[in-house]
Design a protein around this motif. Structure first.
Motif, short mmCIF file in Angstrom:
data_model
loop_
_atom_site.label_atom_id
_atom_site.label_comp_id
_atom_site.label_asym_id
_atom_site.label_seq_id
_atom_site.Cartn_x
_atom_site.Cartn_y
_atom_site.Cartn_z
N ASP A 24 1.00 19.70 0.23
CA ASP A 24 1.19 19.61 1.68
C ASP A 24 -0.01 19.07 2.44
OD1 ASP A 24 3.75 20.59 1.39
OD2 ASP A 24 3.17 22.66 1.83
N ASN A 25 -1.21 19.35 1.95
CA ASN A 25 -2.41 18.97 2.68
C ASN A 25 -3.05 17.68 2.17
OD1 ASN A 25 -3.26 20.03 0.26
ND2 ASN A 25 -4.97 21.16 1.13
N LEU A 26 -2.29 16.86 1.45
CA LEU A 26 -2.82 15.60 0.92
C LEU A 26 -2.14 14.42 1.59
CD1 LEU A 26 -4.54 14.01 -1.15
CD2 LEU A 26 -2.62 14.25 -2.74
N ILE A 27 -2.94 13.57 2.22
CA ILE A 27 -2.46 12.33 2.81
C ILE A 27 -2.97 11.20 1.92
CG2 ILE A 27 -2.46 10.82 4.83
CD1 ILE A 27 -1.25 13.53 5.43
N ILE A 28 -2.08 10.32 1.52
CA ILE A 28 -2.44 9.21 0.63
C ILE A 28 -2.49 7.92 1.44
CG2 ILE A 28 -1.71 7.87 -1.39
CD1 ILE A 28 -0.27 10.49 -2.31
N ALA A 29 -3.57 7.17 1.28
CA ALA A 29 -3.72 5.87 1.92
C ALA A 29 -4.51 4.99 0.95
CB ALA A 29 -4.44 6.00 3.26
N THR A 30 -3.80 4.29 0.10
CA THR A 30 -4.45 3.51 -0.95
C THR A 30 -3.60 2.30 -1.32
OG1 THR A 30 -5.50 3.70 -3.13
CG2 THR A 30 -3.40 4.83 -2.84
N GLY A 31 -4.14 1.46 -2.18
CA GLY A 31 -3.37 0.34 -2.71
C GLY A 31 -3.34 -0.89 -1.82
N HIS A 32 -4.36 -1.07 -1.01
CA HIS A 32 -4.39 -2.22 -0.11
C HIS A 32 -4.92 -3.49 -0.77
CE1 HIS A 32 -4.10 1.18 2.62
NE2 HIS A 32 -3.70 0.34 3.56
N ALA A 67 8.51 2.42 4.37
CA ALA A 67 8.33 1.45 3.28
C ALA A 67 7.05 1.69 2.50
CB ALA A 67 8.33 0.04 3.84
N PHE A 68 6.14 2.51 3.04
CA PHE A 68 4.85 2.74 2.39
C PHE A 68 4.74 4.13 1.76
CE2 PHE A 68 3.95 -0.06 6.12
CZ PHE A 68 3.79 -1.22 5.39
N GLN A 69 5.81 4.91 1.78
CA GLN A 69 5.76 6.27 1.26
C GLN A 69 5.33 6.29 -0.20
OE1 GLN A 69 6.11 9.20 2.85
NE2 GLN A 69 6.28 8.00 4.72
N PRO A 70 4.37 7.15 -0.55
CA PRO A 70 3.92 7.24 -1.94
C PRO A 70 5.04 7.60 -2.91
CG PRO A 70 2.38 8.36 -0.49
CD PRO A 70 3.58 7.99 0.34
N LEU A 103 -10.02 -4.15 3.78
CA LEU A 103 -10.92 -4.20 4.92
C LEU A 103 -10.18 -4.60 6.19
CD1 LEU A 103 -13.87 -3.80 5.68
CD2 LEU A 103 -14.25 -6.22 5.25
N GLY A 104 -9.26 -5.52 6.08
CA GLY A 104 -8.49 -5.96 7.24
C GLY A 104 -7.45 -4.95 7.69
N LEU A 105 -6.87 -4.23 6.74
CA LEU A 105 -5.83 -3.25 7.07
C LEU A 105 -6.39 -1.86 7.36
CD1 LEU A 105 -3.11 -4.23 4.44
CD2 LEU A 105 -3.13 -4.74 6.88
N GLY A 106 -7.68 -1.68 7.13
CA GLY A 106 -8.31 -0.38 7.32
C GLY A 106 -8.09 0.24 8.69
N PRO A 107 -8.33 -0.49 9.78
CA PRO A 107 -8.13 0.11 11.10
C PRO A 107 -6.68 0.56 11.36
CG PRO A 107 -9.49 -1.84 11.29
CD PRO A 107 -8.96 -1.80 9.88
N PRO A 154 0.82 -1.21 0.00
CA PRO A 154 0.00 0.00 0.00
C PRO A 154 0.86 1.26 0.00
CG PRO A 154 -0.06 -1.06 2.16
CD PRO A 154 0.72 -1.94 1.24
N TYR A 155 0.21 2.36 -0.28
CA TYR A 155 0.82 3.68 -0.19
C TYR A 155 0.21 4.38 1.01
CZ TYR A 155 2.11 2.94 -5.08
OH TYR A 155 2.63 2.44 -6.25
N ILE A 156 1.04 4.81 1.94
CA ILE A 156 0.55 5.54 3.11
C ILE A 156 1.55 6.66 3.40
CG2 ILE A 156 -0.09 5.44 5.55
CD1 ILE A 156 -0.46 2.38 5.16
N GLY A 157 1.08 7.89 3.36
CA GLY A 157 1.97 9.00 3.68
C GLY A 157 1.53 10.30 3.02
N ARG A 158 2.31 11.32 3.25
CA ARG A 158 2.04 12.64 2.69
C ARG A 158 2.49 12.71 1.24
NH1 ARG A 158 0.34 16.59 5.94
NH2 ARG A 158 0.54 16.26 8.16
#
Length: 56
Positions: free
Chosen positions: A10-18, A48-51, A23-27, A1-5
């Protein structure tokens, strides 16, 4: 996945690619995103998850 700024916004947080594990990694992802937004130390390293990890 991609998780990070985003590097470009500056105001965009990315959390995708799971994929099928979203559903399991959501929390855990939600916790990390809230810590990133609050500028707190994350529960686990998100390096390791930086976009930007595939950026040229």
């Amino acid at each position: 996945p991609y998780i990070g700024r985003s590097k470009s916004m500056d105001n965009l947080i990315i959390a995708t690619g799971h994929g099928m594990m979203g559903l399991g990694l959501g929390p855990a992802t939600g916790l990390l995103v809230s810590q990133i937004i609050g500028e707190k130390t994350t529960a686990v390293s998100v390096d390791a998850f930086q976009p930007s990890r595939f950026a040229s």
